[in-house]
Design an enzyme around this catalytic site. Structure first.
Site, PDB file in Angstrom:
ATOM      1  N   CYS A 122       0.834  -1.202   0.000  1.00  0.00           N
ATOM      2  CA  CYS A 122       0.000   0.000   0.000  1.00  0.00           C
ATOM      3  C   CYS A 122       0.874   1.261   0.000  1.00  0.00           C
ATOM      4  O   CYS A 122       1.621   1.478  -0.943  1.00  0.00           O
ATOM      5  CB  CYS A 122      -0.987  -0.037   1.154  1.00  0.00           C
ATOM      6  SG  CYS A 122      -2.333   1.174   0.983  1.00  0.00           S
ATOM      7  N   HIS A 180      -3.850  -4.824  -0.787  1.00  0.00           N
ATOM      8  CA  HIS A 180      -3.540  -5.415   0.517  1.00  0.00           C
ATOM      9  C   HIS A 180      -3.584  -6.942   0.404  1.00  0.00           C
ATOM     10  O   HIS A 180      -4.664  -7.533   0.444  1.00  0.00           O
ATOM     11  CB  HIS A 180      -4.554  -4.956   1.569  1.00  0.00           C
ATOM     12  CG  HIS A 180      -4.396  -3.535   1.978  1.00  0.00           C
ATOM     13  ND1 HIS A 180      -3.574  -3.154   3.008  1.00  0.00           N
ATOM     14  CD2 HIS A 180      -4.936  -2.397   1.483  1.00  0.00           C
ATOM     15  CE1 HIS A 180      -3.620  -1.839   3.150  1.00  0.00           C
ATOM     16  NE2 HIS A 180      -4.436  -1.360   2.234  1.00  0.00           N
ATOM     17  N   GLU A 233      -2.874  -9.070   2.615  1.00  0.00           N
ATOM     18  CA  GLU A 233      -3.399  -9.633   3.863  1.00  0.00           C
ATOM     19  C   GLU A 233      -4.919  -9.600   3.929  1.00  0.00           C
ATOM     20  O   GLU A 233      -5.528 -10.252   4.786  1.00  0.00           O
ATOM     21  CB  GLU A 233      -2.787  -8.900   5.071  1.00  0.00           C
ATOM     22  CG  GLU A 233      -3.363  -7.529   5.364  1.00  0.00           C
ATOM     23  CD  GLU A 233      -2.807  -6.408   4.511  1.00  0.00           C
ATOM     24  OE1 GLU A 233      -3.118  -5.238   4.795  1.00  0.00           O
ATOM     25  OE2 GLU A 233      -2.063  -6.694   3.552  1.00  0.00           O
TER      26      GLU A 233
END
Length: 213
Positions: A82, A193, A195
């Site tokens: 990011c 992202h 994750e």
């Protein structure tokens, strides 16, 4: 092996660490200790929020010089996430203009105010949600990930890298081509992202852990 998530106070540090722990039995640490960062075998540079704050915290925690040194040496794999991707560029328009780390040539630009899709429907800024990523160049971190797989984005500013060879993935938002994955040598970075990107994101993190540039 130790994977160090660099803690300069910005980003989803513990979410990233948990996702890494999910795909490996190796040691994952969230740290701002220079010795532990230097001693790690892999590094993750997260980032979230305004670029001014991220660059400011990198300075305040006295980690900027270390990060610049590690980027210059390219002695171990580093993954930017990011704003951790955006910081690798020369300059960002955000907050009135901020000079970044200058590892890769290019700039970070705000999405236009009147964004529309192909049917003329207005698009929201920030760009938030799932969008496909087109693999622009081959890279080991794409192994086992389908072309045009979906990843999760949250951003109002996007990377425009100056060197096409550094662009490994793109996504279209309206008529803007976002350089969603960029890198060089042992550094790879993504605007999305991983994750938060379900199976595909976890696979990318697994590939990063196994990457031997």
């Amino acid at each position: 092996m130790t994977i160090a998530v660099i803690d300069y106070g910005m980003g989803n540090l513990h979410s990233v660490a948990k996702a890494l722990e999910h795909v490996t039995h190796e040691n994952v640490v969230v740290t701002r200790d220079a010795r532990r960062i230097r001693g790690a075998t892999r590094l993750v540079l997260p980032g979230q929020g305004a670029i001014r704050d991220c660059m400011g915290e990198l300075e305040r925690t006295e980690l900027r010089g270390l990060v610049e040194e590690l980027l210059q040496r390219q002695a171990k794999p580093l993954l930017g996430i990011c704003v951790g991707q955006q910081m690798l560029l020369d300059h960002s328009e955000e907050n009135g203009g901020i000079d970044c780390l200058g590892f890769l040539p290019g700039k970070v630009t705000r999405f236009p105010g009147d964004m529309r899709d192909d049917r003329g429907h207005r698009l929201k800024v920030p760009h938030m949600g799932w969008n496909l990523v087109h693999q622009h160049h081959d890279h080991p971190l794409w192994a086992g990930i389908d072309q045009d797989e979906h990843f999760y984005f949250v951003h109002s500013y996007y990377v425009d890298a100056a060197d096409d060879a550094a662009v490994f993935g793109t996504t279209d938002y309206g008529r803007v081509c976002v350089h969603a994955a960029i890198g060089r040598d042992a550094t790879f970075s993504v605007q999305f992202h991983p994750e938060k990107s379900s199976r595909a994101g976890l696979k990318l993190l697994e590939n990063f852990i196994n990457w031997a540039p």
